[in-house]
Design a protein around this motif. Structure first.
Motif, PDB file in Angstrom:
ATOM      1  N   GLY A   9       0.856  -1.191   0.000  1.00 11.49           N
ATOM      2  CA  GLY A   9       0.000   0.000   0.000  1.00 11.49           C
ATOM      3  C   GLY A   9       0.887   1.235   0.000  1.00 11.49           C
ATOM      4  N   ASN A  10       0.367   2.320   0.545  1.00  9.61           N
ATOM      5  CA  ASN A  10       1.118   3.591   0.519  1.00  9.61           C
ATOM      6  C   ASN A  10       2.520   3.453   1.100  1.00  9.61           C
ATOM      7  OD1 ASN A  10      -1.073   5.180  -0.456  1.00  9.61           O
ATOM      8  ND2 ASN A  10      -2.019   4.974   1.559  1.00  9.61           N
ATOM      9  N   MET A  11       2.618   2.928   2.338  1.00  7.50           N
ATOM     10  CA  MET A  11       3.915   2.949   3.008  1.00  7.50           C
ATOM     11  C   MET A  11       4.849   1.850   2.521  1.00  7.50           C
ATOM     12  SD  MET A  11       3.678   5.648   4.558  1.00  7.50           S
ATOM     13  CE  MET A  11       5.272   5.776   5.316  1.00  7.50           C
ATOM     14  N   SER A  34       1.994  -8.667  -1.551  1.00  9.88           N
ATOM     15  CA  SER A  34       0.801  -7.939  -1.155  1.00  9.88           C
ATOM     16  C   SER A  34      -0.396  -8.814  -1.457  1.00  9.88           C
ATOM     17  CB  SER A  34       0.710  -6.604  -1.914  1.00  9.88           C
ATOM     18  OG  SER A  34      -0.027  -5.673  -1.157  1.00  9.88           O
ATOM     19  N   ARG A  35      -1.483  -8.577  -0.733  1.00 18.44           N
ATOM     20  CA  ARG A  35      -2.687  -9.406  -0.883  1.00 18.44           C
ATOM     21  C   ARG A  35      -3.189  -9.391  -2.322  1.00 18.44           C
ATOM     22  NH1 ARG A  35      -6.779  -7.127   3.201  1.00 18.44           N
ATOM     23  NH2 ARG A  35      -6.435  -5.367   1.823  1.00 18.44           N
ATOM     24  N   THR A  36      -3.138  -8.211  -2.951  1.00 15.41           N
ATOM     25  CA  THR A  36      -3.634  -8.069  -4.317  1.00 15.41           C
ATOM     26  C   THR A  36      -2.462  -8.208  -5.288  1.00 15.41           C
ATOM     27  OG1 THR A  36      -5.279  -6.547  -3.442  1.00 15.41           O
ATOM     28  CG2 THR A  36      -4.995  -6.557  -5.829  1.00 15.41           C
ATOM     29  N   LYS A  39      -1.096  -5.255  -7.301  1.00 16.96           N
ATOM     30  CA  LYS A  39      -0.308  -4.226  -6.598  1.00 16.96           C
ATOM     31  C   LYS A  39       1.162  -4.617  -6.516  1.00 16.96           C
ATOM     32  CE  LYS A  39      -3.815  -1.915  -4.110  1.00 16.96           C
ATOM     33  NZ  LYS A  39      -4.344  -1.424  -2.856  1.00 16.96           N
ATOM     34  N   VAL A  70       1.399  -3.569   6.720  1.00 16.56           N
ATOM     35  CA  VAL A  70      -0.065  -3.644   6.626  1.00 16.56           C
ATOM     36  C   VAL A  70      -0.665  -2.796   7.740  1.00 16.56           C
ATOM     37  CG1 VAL A  70       0.052  -5.959   5.642  1.00 16.56           C
ATOM     38  CG2 VAL A  70      -0.268  -5.700   8.105  1.00 16.56           C
ATOM     39  N   LYS A  71      -1.947  -2.507   7.624  1.00 14.02           N
ATOM     40  CA  LYS A  71      -2.629  -1.728   8.669  1.00 14.02           C
ATOM     41  C   LYS A  71      -2.684  -2.574   9.954  1.00 14.02           C
ATOM     42  CE  LYS A  71      -4.722   1.967   6.481  1.00 14.02           C
ATOM     43  NZ  LYS A  71      -5.446   1.844   5.235  1.00 14.02           N
ATOM     44  N   PRO A  72      -2.738  -1.926  11.126  1.00 14.71           N
ATOM     45  CA  PRO A  72      -2.771  -2.695  12.382  1.00 14.71           C
ATOM     46  C   PRO A  72      -3.860  -3.765  12.367  1.00 14.71           C
ATOM     47  CG  PRO A  72      -2.521  -0.361  12.840  1.00 14.71           C
ATOM     48  CD  PRO A  72      -2.708  -0.473  11.362  1.00 14.71           C
ATOM     49  N   ILE A  95       5.612  -1.353  11.272  1.00 10.04           N
ATOM     50  CA  ILE A  95       5.757   0.087  10.977  1.00 10.04           C
ATOM     51  C   ILE A  95       4.599   0.918  11.523  1.00 10.04           C
ATOM     52  CG2 ILE A  95       7.159  -0.395   8.916  1.00 10.04           C
ATOM     53  CD1 ILE A  95       4.704   0.656   7.262  1.00 10.04           C
ATOM     54  N   ASN A  96       3.870   0.353  12.491  1.00  5.60           N
ATOM     55  CA  ASN A  96       2.822   1.177  13.112  1.00  5.60           C
ATOM     56  C   ASN A  96       2.982   1.142  14.631  1.00  5.60           C
ATOM     57  OD1 ASN A  96       0.802  -0.719  14.498  1.00  5.60           O
ATOM     58  ND2 ASN A  96       1.113  -1.687  12.514  1.00  5.60           N
ATOM     59  N   PRO A 117       8.077   5.252   9.668  1.00 15.43           N
ATOM     60  CA  PRO A 117       8.491   6.127   8.570  1.00 15.43           C
ATOM     61  C   PRO A 117       7.544   7.324   8.453  1.00 15.43           C
ATOM     62  CG  PRO A 117       7.314   4.208   7.728  1.00 15.43           C
ATOM     63  CD  PRO A 117       7.218   4.150   9.226  1.00 15.43           C
ATOM     64  N   SER A 170       5.604  11.637  11.825  1.00 20.25           N
ATOM     65  CA  SER A 170       4.785  10.875  10.885  1.00 20.25           C
ATOM     66  C   SER A 170       3.445  11.575  10.613  1.00 20.25           C
ATOM     67  CB  SER A 170       4.580   9.476  11.479  1.00 20.25           C
ATOM     68  OG  SER A 170       3.776   8.719  10.653  1.00 20.25           O
TER      69      SER A 170
HETATM   70  N1  LIG Z   1       0.578   6.901   5.956  1.00 17.49           N
HETATM   71  C1  LIG Z   1       1.590   7.305   6.700  1.00 17.49           C
HETATM   72  O1  LIG Z   1       2.093   8.438   6.584  1.00 17.49           O
HETATM   73  C2  LIG Z   1       2.200   6.333   7.681  1.00 17.49           C
HETATM   74  C3  LIG Z   1       3.348   6.716   8.369  1.00 17.49           C
HETATM   75  C4  LIG Z   1       3.926   5.811   9.255  1.00 17.49           C
HETATM   76  C5  LIG Z   1       3.361   4.561   9.440  1.00 17.49           C
HETATM   77  N2  LIG Z   1       2.230   4.241   8.772  1.00 17.49           N
HETATM   78  C6  LIG Z   1       1.673   2.889   8.984  1.00 17.49           C
HETATM   79  O2  LIG Z   1       1.853   2.134   7.828  1.00 17.49           O
HETATM   80  C7  LIG Z   1       0.916   1.058   7.823  1.00 17.49           C
HETATM   81  C8  LIG Z   1       0.379   0.889   6.429  1.00 17.49           C
HETATM   82  O3  LIG Z   1      -0.311   2.074   6.064  1.00 17.49           O
HETATM   83  P1  LIG Z   1      -0.672   2.355   4.550  1.00 17.49           P
HETATM   84  O4  LIG Z   1      -1.147   3.748   4.477  1.00 17.49           O
HETATM   85  O5  LIG Z   1       0.471   1.921   3.685  1.00 17.49           O
HETATM   86  O6  LIG Z   1      -1.896   1.341   4.369  1.00 17.49           O
HETATM   87  P2  LIG Z   1      -2.467   0.767   2.993  1.00 17.49           P
HETATM   88  O7  LIG Z   1      -2.231   1.728   1.893  1.00 17.49           O
HETATM   89  O8  LIG Z   1      -3.854   0.307   3.273  1.00 17.49           O
HETATM   90  O9  LIG Z   1      -1.548  -0.508   2.720  1.00 17.49           O
HETATM   91  C9  LIG Z   1      -1.648  -1.681   3.445  1.00 17.49           C
HETATM   92  C10 LIG Z   1      -1.399  -2.823   2.491  1.00 17.49           C
HETATM   93  O10 LIG Z   1      -1.434  -4.026   3.260  1.00 17.49           O
HETATM   94  C11 LIG Z   1      -1.832  -5.051   2.380  1.00 17.49           C
HETATM   95  N3  LIG Z   1      -2.376  -6.187   3.099  1.00 17.49           N
HETATM   96  C12 LIG Z   1      -3.429  -6.239   3.946  1.00 17.49           C
HETATM   97  N4  LIG Z   1      -3.623  -7.462   4.404  1.00 17.49           N
HETATM   98  C13 LIG Z   1      -2.677  -8.255   3.826  1.00 17.49           C
HETATM   99  C14 LIG Z   1      -2.354  -9.641   3.893  1.00 17.49           C
HETATM  100  N5  LIG Z   1      -3.055 -10.480   4.673  1.00 17.49           N
HETATM  101  N6  LIG Z   1      -1.316 -10.089   3.165  1.00 17.49           N
HETATM  102  C15 LIG Z   1      -0.601  -9.247   2.390  1.00 17.49           C
HETATM  103  N7  LIG Z   1      -0.859  -7.928   2.264  1.00 17.49           N
HETATM  104  C16 LIG Z   1      -1.883  -7.432   2.980  1.00 17.49           C
HETATM  105  C17 LIG Z   1      -2.910  -4.426   1.511  1.00 17.49           C
HETATM  106  O11 LIG Z   1      -2.811  -5.182   0.353  1.00 17.49           O
HETATM  107  P3  LIG Z   1      -3.552  -5.027  -1.051  1.00 17.49           P
HETATM  108  O12 LIG Z   1      -3.748  -3.553  -1.253  1.00 17.49           O
HETATM  109  O13 LIG Z   1      -2.552  -5.634  -1.950  1.00 17.49           O
HETATM  110  O14 LIG Z   1      -4.847  -5.758  -0.974  1.00 17.49           O
HETATM  111  C18 LIG Z   1      -2.456  -2.960   1.414  1.00 17.49           C
HETATM  112  O15 LIG Z   1      -1.881  -2.653   0.177  1.00 17.49           O
HETATM  113  C19 LIG Z   1      -0.164   1.425   8.844  1.00 17.49           C
HETATM  114  O16 LIG Z   1      -0.017   0.584   9.951  1.00 17.49           O
HETATM  115  C20 LIG Z   1       0.161   2.850   9.225  1.00 17.49           C
HETATM  116  O17 LIG Z   1      -0.104   3.091  10.575  1.00 17.49           O
HETATM  117  C21 LIG Z   1       1.648   5.085   7.884  1.00 17.49           C
END
Ligand SMILES: NC(=O)c1ccc[n+]([C@@H]2O[C@H](COP(=O)([O-])OP(=O)(O)OC[C@H]3O[C@@H](n4cnc5c(N)ncnc54)[C@H](OP(=O)(O)O)[C@@H]3O)[C@@H](O)[C@H]2O)c1
Length: 270
Positions: A9-11, A34-36, A39, A70-72, A95-96, A117, A170
């Motif tokens: 995902g994003n991070m 990644s799950r998808t 991606k 992944v998300k928490p 990373i969370n 990050p 962050s």
């Molecule tokens: N955004 C920020 O600025 C920031 C900064 C520091 C830390 N964080 C932390 O970073 C983490 C991720 O955030 P994000 O914004 O990157 O979330 P996100 O865009 O929703 O990305 C999470 C990814 O996890 C994948 N995923 C979920 N379940 C899975 C599984 N069972 N197996 C494999 N892949 C799986 C999803 O896969 P698919 O999409 O492939 O289905 C998704 O792409 C969070 O915990 C957040 O707290 C974020």
């Protein structure tokens, strides 16, 4: 050394891209999942040489260090899949903030660490936070400091301080953007002839230059305010108005993030 990233995902995408582009990891040292499938395929195509794993288990078997991006709320499902294959030879990095190191240590025999990050690492700048679990070796610490040092200024901190520190590093880009946007909007209300994009550019330039001034001169925030604000002058009047309204604001902001995180942690099902 093989480093795996679960969650594109994003991070996850940001970290892999920044680390490879900075030369901190060679593409052939990186495995992503990644799950998808689409991606992970898109990320692999944008970074030739980066390998894909077709499941979390496949990735864990092929990697020495694994970043859980992944998300928490998705961490439980990922751990259910990979935990049986995680050994004490793995470095597991979350990373969370919601998932604690103790939770990971309870579920796996891995050496565990936390890396927080920030979106600003897209441009290989800004601060990152590193928290090491007790099982981490000197080599684990050196690895994470080296990786994050290539794309940020890493700060090693205690886990007890990570929520408040994450609000600075962050959440910080969002909080500062909110404050800067409000400043630009106020200027536009006072000066209707000033286009909004020009006002926003002025604030951005001023923010960037203020930080550079502080870096180059060693000024603190207090020094900078004192330099600009002559007693009885307009800046002093503005600062006085600001202190009256802003007093307590940031305490409320940090209390809100801490309260939200506590609720999310309660809801975690690992
Ligand atoms: N955004 C920020 O600025 C920031 C900064 C520091 C830390 N964080 C932390 O970073 C983490 C991720 O955030 P994000 O914004 O990157 O979330 P996100 O865009 O929703 O990305 C999470 C990814 O996890 C994948 N995923 C979920 N379940 C899975 C599984 N069972 N197996 C494999 N892949 C799986 C999803 O896969 P698919 O999409 O492939 O289905 C998704 O792409 C969070 O915990 C957040 O707290 C974020």
């Amino acid at each position: 050394m093989r480093v795996g990233f679960i969650g594109m995902g994003n991070m996850g995408r940001l970290l892999v891209t920044a680390l490879v582009r900075a030369g901190a990891l060679r593409p052939d040292e990186v495995i992503i999942h990644s799950r998808t499938a689409e991606k992970r395929r898109r990320v692999a195509e944008s970074l030739p040489g980066v390998q894909q794993a077709y499941s979390g288990t496949d990735l864990v078997r092929r990697c020495d260090a694994v970043f859980l991006c992944v998300k928490p709320g998705d961490t439980g499902a990922v751990l259910a899949e990979i935990a049986p294959y995680i050994t004490r030879d793995h470095l597991l990095v979350v990373i969370n903030n919601t998932v604690t190191l103790a939770m990971l240590e309870e579920r796996t025999p891995a050496r565990v660490a936390k890396v927080i990050p920030s979106v600003v690492q897209t441009v290989a700048r800004g601060a990152s936070l590193l928290i090491f679990g007790e099982r981490c070796t000197h080599g684990d610490r050196a690895l994470l400091v080296r990786l994050m040092g290539a794309i940020s200024r890493p700060h090693v901190i205690a886990e007890a301080d990570v929520r408040a520190a994450s609000d600075l590093t962050s959440c910080g880009p969002a909080f500062l953007s909110c404050a800067f946007q409000a400043l630009a909007e106020a200027a536009c209300r006072r000066a209707p002839g000033l286009p909004r994009e020009v006002a926003e550019a002025m604030v951005r330039e001023t923010a960037r230059a203020t930080c550079e001034l502080m870096e180059q001169t060693g000024y603190s925030f207090a020094d900078t305010m004192q330099r600009v604000s002559t007693p009885g002058g307009v800046t002093a009047a503005g600062l006085a108005a600001m202190r009256e309204r802003v007093g307590g604001l940031w305490d409320q902001v940090l209390a809100a993030t801490a309260a939200h995180e506590a609720v999310k942690r309660e809801q975690l099902d690992l």
